[in-house]
Design an enzyme around this catalytic site. Structure first.
Site, PDB file in Angstrom:
ATOM      1  N   GLU A 189      18.233  19.461  80.607  1.00 22.67           N
ATOM      2  CA  GLU A 189      19.443  20.090  81.154  1.00 22.67           C
ATOM      3  C   GLU A 189      19.629  21.478  80.536  1.00 22.67           C
ATOM      4  O   GLU A 189      19.241  21.713  79.392  1.00 22.67           O
ATOM      5  CB  GLU A 189      20.675  19.233  80.802  1.00 22.67           C
ATOM      6  CG  GLU A 189      21.117  18.288  81.899  1.00 22.67           C
ATOM      7  CD  GLU A 189      21.804  18.988  83.058  1.00 22.67           C
ATOM      8  OE1 GLU A 189      21.601  20.214  83.247  1.00 22.67           O
ATOM      9  OE2 GLU A 189      22.540  18.318  83.794  1.00 22.67           O
ATOM     10  N   ASP A 190      20.263  22.356  81.282  1.00 27.85           N
ATOM     11  CA  ASP A 190      20.653  23.645  80.710  1.00 27.85           C
ATOM     12  C   ASP A 190      21.854  23.448  79.797  1.00 27.85           C
ATOM     13  O   ASP A 190      21.892  23.910  78.670  1.00 27.85           O
ATOM     14  CB  ASP A 190      20.978  24.672  81.809  1.00 27.85           C
ATOM     15  CG  ASP A 190      21.940  24.121  82.859  1.00 27.85           C
ATOM     16  OD1 ASP A 190      22.224  22.903  82.849  1.00 27.85           O
ATOM     17  OD2 ASP A 190      22.425  24.906  83.689  1.00 27.85           O
ATOM     18  N   ASP A 238      28.267  19.448  79.667  1.00 30.90           N
ATOM     19  CA  ASP A 238      29.672  19.814  79.506  1.00 30.90           C
ATOM     20  C   ASP A 238      30.482  18.519  79.433  1.00 30.90           C
ATOM     21  O   ASP A 238      30.484  17.858  78.396  1.00 30.90           O
ATOM     22  CB  ASP A 238      30.031  20.703  80.714  1.00 30.90           C
ATOM     23  CG  ASP A 238      31.418  21.307  80.647  1.00 30.90           C
ATOM     24  OD1 ASP A 238      32.212  20.894  79.808  1.00 30.90           O
ATOM     25  OD2 ASP A 238      31.701  22.200  81.458  1.00 30.90           O
ATOM     26  N   PHE A 277      33.368  29.190  79.033  1.00 29.61           N
ATOM     27  CA  PHE A 277      32.376  29.271  80.099  1.00 29.61           C
ATOM     28  C   PHE A 277      31.273  30.262  79.728  1.00 29.61           C
ATOM     29  O   PHE A 277      31.555  31.367  79.272  1.00 29.61           O
ATOM     30  CB  PHE A 277      33.047  29.685  81.408  1.00 29.61           C
ATOM     31  CG  PHE A 277      32.134  29.570  82.586  1.00 29.61           C
ATOM     32  CD1 PHE A 277      31.851  28.326  83.140  1.00 29.61           C
ATOM     33  CD2 PHE A 277      31.544  30.692  83.129  1.00 29.61           C
ATOM     34  CE1 PHE A 277      30.990  28.204  84.220  1.00 29.61           C
ATOM     35  CE2 PHE A 277      30.672  30.588  84.213  1.00 29.61           C
ATOM     36  CZ  PHE A 277      30.400  29.345  84.759  1.00 29.61           C
ATOM     37  N   ARG A 327      22.009  33.974  86.595  1.00 27.75           N
ATOM     38  CA  ARG A 327      20.957  33.072  86.095  1.00 27.75           C
ATOM     39  C   ARG A 327      19.782  33.835  85.502  1.00 27.75           C
ATOM     40  O   ARG A 327      19.066  33.342  84.653  1.00 27.75           O
ATOM     41  CB  ARG A 327      20.428  32.187  87.233  1.00 27.75           C
ATOM     42  CG  ARG A 327      21.436  31.207  87.790  1.00 27.75           C
ATOM     43  CD  ARG A 327      20.706  30.181  88.648  1.00 27.75           C
ATOM     44  NE  ARG A 327      21.582  29.415  89.520  1.00 27.75           N
ATOM     45  CZ  ARG A 327      22.231  28.316  89.155  1.00 27.75           C
ATOM     46  NH1 ARG A 327      22.127  27.883  87.920  1.00 27.75           N
ATOM     47  NH2 ARG A 327      22.987  27.671  90.006  1.00 27.75           N
TER      48      ARG A 327
END
Ligand code: IMP
Ligand code: MG
Length: 369
Positions: free
Chosen positions: A103-104, A107, A156, A169
């Site tokens: 996963e990046d 959260d 964020f 990105r």
């Protein structure tokens, strides 16, 4: 690394450099290489966000392994929707395989939980999680997150695979969202208070656009724009340019500077009507004046400064003491009501305009931040 960037409507600041990312990934890779000797794990990258992390991680994996991808989405803008939207399935069996989800960012963990449970149904031998970024304070699930590049707060982030509404990105580094409150400063000061010097310093320090109505007029007159011609028609008739024309001029300049982090209003507003008109104009754009700072300098000191400036520069209006005192009085009578106007909105601050240039600038900075 760029200082500050803007994506869609939001500003972001540098947070984790590509070098730091590289180092963190190297550590994760060492752990995985150790734990998966002779296991031939299957890395499953979660698209889209993980593509850069996935690639850089895999380059550092030196054991036998396979790769596959899954595609999911649960984010809209900067908020999780709490609902995992699309899942594009795997094209290979995972039965008895040792799975490493890549996963990046994890959260709330909603996405991960859903993926984990879906994969679990297909009887793999094991599932572990690796993520570049983990937000432990936001995490609501029980599944352990095994290999973590960085633990971060709830702010964020964008870059290195992470997007804000699909943009960002491709950034090499990771950026964090800025408090994107604009600083819109009305700077006041009597002649000789050092308003010009301070405008320059404050403009640089906070990356603001300096709006001097005097400069704007000169620009429009010189370039004979429509606004310039209109203004000239009043001036040629010996009349003051009406507020409406000045406001239009400011309006078009504000539109031109759309991405600005804020403005210093210099020489405007000068009257209550103008202050109200400016408030209305800003409100239409969703902005507002954040502060009105008035530089306060003792009159006798100002007279001394201006007489000196008059001698050095030859400026006529700085040479006659009675003219100087009259300008002071005009300033006092004009600005007093404006101070009240902004004080009533809780926005007025007086700043002592004596001391070194740096000291004064520091005081203004404190007043507005
Ligand atoms: P979760 O389901 O709340 O754990 O969210 C997981 C997904 O939300 C990630 O795979 C990202 O696509 C997205 N996400 C969460 N936090 C951020 C962030 O700070 N920046 C960009 N995307 C994020
Ligand atoms: Mg993701």
């Amino acid at each position: 690394m760029k200082k500050q960037i803007k994506i869609h409507d939001k500003f972001f600041e540098p947070f984790i450099s590509n070098q730091e990312i590289e180092r963190a990934i190297a550590k994760v890779a060492i752990d995985i290489n150790k734990q998966y000797q002779n296991k031939k794990p299957l890395f499953i990258g979660i698209l889209n966000g993980s593509f850069l992390f996935f690639a850089d991680l895999l380059k550092k994996i030196d054991i036998e392994c396979e790769v596959a991808f899954l595609r999911v989405s649960s984010y809209q803008g900067t908020q999780t929707t709490g609902e995992v939207k699309k899942i594009l399935g795997l094209d290979k069996s995972i039965e008895n395989r040792d799975i490493i989800i890549v996963e990046d960012i994890v959260d709330t963990g909603i996405t991960l939980d859903r993926i984990f449970n879906d994969l679990q149904k297909e009887n793999p031998n094991s599932i572990k999680i690796s993520t570049l970024l983990f937000k432990p304070k936001a995490y609501t699930k029980k599944i352990p997150v095994d290999f973590v590049g960085f633990e971060v707060g709830n702010e964020f982030l964008v870059g290195y695979g992470l997007d804000y509404n699909e943009l960002g990105r491709n950034l090499n580094d990771i950026y964090i969202i800025s408090e994107n409150k604009m600083i819109n400063l009305v700077l006041f000061g009597p002649p000789g208070a050092g308003k010009g010097t301070q405008s320059e310093l404050i403009k640089k320090r906070f990356d603001l656009v300096h709006l001097s109505t005097g400069d704007m007029f000169r620009y429009h007159l010189k370039n004979e724009t429509e606004l310039g011609k209109l203004a000239k028609s009043y001036m040629d008739g010996g009349n003051l340019v009406p507020d409406e024309v000045v406001i239009n001029m400011i309006d078009s300049r504000l539109d031109y500077e759309k991405g600005a982090k804020g403005f210093i209003f210099d020489g405007f507003p000068r009257t209550l009507d103008q202050a109200k008109a400016l408030d209305e104009l800003l409100e239409k754009k969703g902005w507002e004046i954040s502060n009105m700072v008035s530089l306060e300098v003792d009159q006798e000191e100002l007279v001394k400064r201006l007489l000196l400036r008059g001698k050095e520069s030859g400026r006529k209006d700085d040479q006659d003491e009675s003219v100087i005192r009259n300008r002071m009085n005009v300033y006092e009578t004009q600005t007093a009501p404006l101070k009240n106007y902004y004080a009533n909105q809780g926005k007025h601050k007086s700043v002592e305009g004596t001391g070194s240039i740096e000291e004064i600038s520091e005081k203004i900075a404190v007043a507005i931040s």
